[in-house]
Design an enzyme around this catalytic site. Sequence first.
Site, short mmCIF file in Angstrom:
data_model
loop_
_atom_site.label_atom_id
_atom_site.label_comp_id
_atom_site.label_asym_id
_atom_site.label_seq_id
_atom_site.Cartn_x
_atom_site.Cartn_y
_atom_site.Cartn_z
N LYS A 182 0.83 -1.21 0.00
CA LYS A 182 0.00 0.00 0.00
C LYS A 182 0.87 1.27 0.00
O LYS A 182 0.65 2.18 -0.78
CB LYS A 182 -0.93 0.03 1.23
CG LYS A 182 -1.84 -1.18 1.37
CD LYS A 182 -2.81 -1.03 2.53
CE LYS A 182 -2.18 -1.02 3.90
NZ LYS A 182 -1.56 -2.32 4.31
N ARG A 212 -9.50 0.95 9.00
CA ARG A 212 -9.14 -0.43 9.35
C ARG A 212 -10.23 -1.11 10.13
O ARG A 212 -10.08 -2.29 10.48
CB ARG A 212 -7.87 -0.41 10.20
CG ARG A 212 -6.56 -0.65 9.43
CD ARG A 212 -5.45 -0.53 10.44
NE ARG A 212 -4.24 -1.21 10.16
CZ ARG A 212 -3.15 -0.67 9.60
NH1 ARG A 212 -3.18 0.56 9.17
NH2 ARG A 212 -2.06 -1.36 9.47
N ARG A 270 12.00 -6.04 5.46
CA ARG A 270 11.77 -4.66 5.03
C ARG A 270 12.56 -3.62 5.81
O ARG A 270 12.70 -3.71 7.02
CB ARG A 270 10.26 -4.41 5.19
CG ARG A 270 9.80 -3.03 4.89
CD ARG A 270 8.32 -3.01 4.68
NE ARG A 270 7.54 -3.03 5.90
CZ ARG A 270 6.22 -2.83 5.92
NH1 ARG A 270 5.56 -2.63 4.81
NH2 ARG A 270 5.58 -2.86 7.05
N ARG A 300 11.16 -1.03 11.13
CA ARG A 300 10.06 -0.73 12.04
C ARG A 300 10.07 -1.68 13.22
O ARG A 300 10.37 -2.86 13.08
CB ARG A 300 8.73 -0.87 11.29
CG ARG A 300 8.44 0.32 10.42
CD ARG A 300 7.24 0.12 9.55
NE ARG A 300 6.09 -0.48 10.22
CZ ARG A 300 4.88 -0.52 9.69
NH1 ARG A 300 4.66 0.00 8.50
NH2 ARG A 300 3.89 -1.09 10.33
N ARG A 311 -0.59 -8.48 13.88
CA ARG A 311 -1.08 -7.56 12.85
C ARG A 311 -1.95 -8.28 11.83
O ARG A 311 -2.97 -7.75 11.38
CB ARG A 311 0.10 -6.87 12.16
CG ARG A 311 0.75 -5.82 13.05
CD ARG A 311 2.16 -5.48 12.61
NE ARG A 311 2.24 -4.75 11.37
CZ ARG A 311 3.35 -4.66 10.62
NH1 ARG A 311 4.45 -5.25 11.03
NH2 ARG A 311 3.33 -3.97 9.52
P1 AMP Z 1 0.84 0.61 9.16
O1 AMP Z 1 2.02 1.50 8.97
O2 AMP Z 1 -0.33 1.03 8.32
O3 AMP Z 1 1.18 -0.84 9.01
O4 AMP Z 1 0.37 0.80 10.69
C1 AMP Z 1 1.23 0.50 11.77
C2 AMP Z 1 0.44 0.37 13.05
O5 AMP Z 1 -0.18 1.61 13.35
C3 AMP Z 1 -0.68 -0.64 13.04
O6 AMP Z 1 -0.24 -1.96 13.33
C4 AMP Z 1 -1.57 -0.10 14.16
O7 AMP Z 1 -1.03 -0.35 15.45
C5 AMP Z 1 -1.48 1.40 13.92
N1 AMP Z 1 -2.49 1.89 12.94
C6 AMP Z 1 -2.25 2.43 11.72
N2 AMP Z 1 -3.38 2.78 11.12
C7 AMP Z 1 -4.38 2.45 11.96
C8 AMP Z 1 -5.80 2.53 11.89
N3 AMP Z 1 -6.41 3.05 10.82
N4 AMP Z 1 -6.51 2.09 12.97
C9 AMP Z 1 -5.91 1.58 14.06
N5 AMP Z 1 -4.57 1.45 14.19
C10 AMP Z 1 -3.82 1.88 13.15
#
Ligand code: AMP
Length: 216
Positions: free
Chosen positions: A14, A88, A127, A161, A172
């Site tokens: 994404k 989400r 990554r 990360r 996740r």
């Molecule tokens: P990402 O970078 O999109 O993989 O997000 C990393 C982490 O941020 C996720 O595992 C969640 O802990 C938190 N997070 C990101 N976006 C959301 C969302 N829309 N709702 C809830 N938690 C989020």
Amino acid sequence: MVNIILLGPPGAGKGTQAKRLVETRGMVQLSTGDMLREAKTSGTEMGRRVAEVMDRGELVTDEIVIGLIEEKLEQGAPGGFIFDGFPRTLKQADALGALLARRGQGLGAVIEMQVDDAALVARITGRFTCGACGEVYHDQTRPTKVEGTCDSCGSHDLKRRADDNADALKTRLMEYYKKTSPLIGYYYAKGNLSSVDGLAEMDSVAAAIAKILDKA
Ligand code: AMP
């Protein structure tokens, strides 16, 4: 002007595709993950609260992420917004619909990026990204040309990360299937769901997304 959602499990690509759309179409990427990681390092109370939850791989509360998105929507995007990692949950999806409707806007397309779990584990555990420009790399499939140096901006600030490890990834994925994957049915029912093969070459995925956007 078209707003889109990129929907898919962690590691589906994404962020990579969102960055290309920013470059090629002047769209604005709204990644709640990036915003939360920024908050995490800001030393604020909210940052401290979300850091632990994120590092475990769980979702942070709907209220926090909806608040973050609401703030960004205020700033507008003449080329359209790319929602990356948001919504989400069904509650977030409803909130986004209401926030856009209030501005006389809607979603042009919801693009599901399909990948299988085995590929995700390999993608995520290798990554790393450039802290300066955000370029995404991978130990096996996309290493930097010179070790420790970003190909695109020359920075040495390459990072992994905290949640890109096997344990957090398991959580996740579980969060994705329990809380986020119902959005596929939700947007299908609303009539704006499209799917692309997230395992194809980066350029083919970009081309498939471009085709959807041109029709939206
Ligand atoms: P990402 O970078 O999109 O993989 O997000 C990393 C982490 O941020 C996720 O595992 C969640 O802990 C938190 N997070 C990101 N976006 C959301 C969302 N829309 N709702 C809830 N938690 C989020």
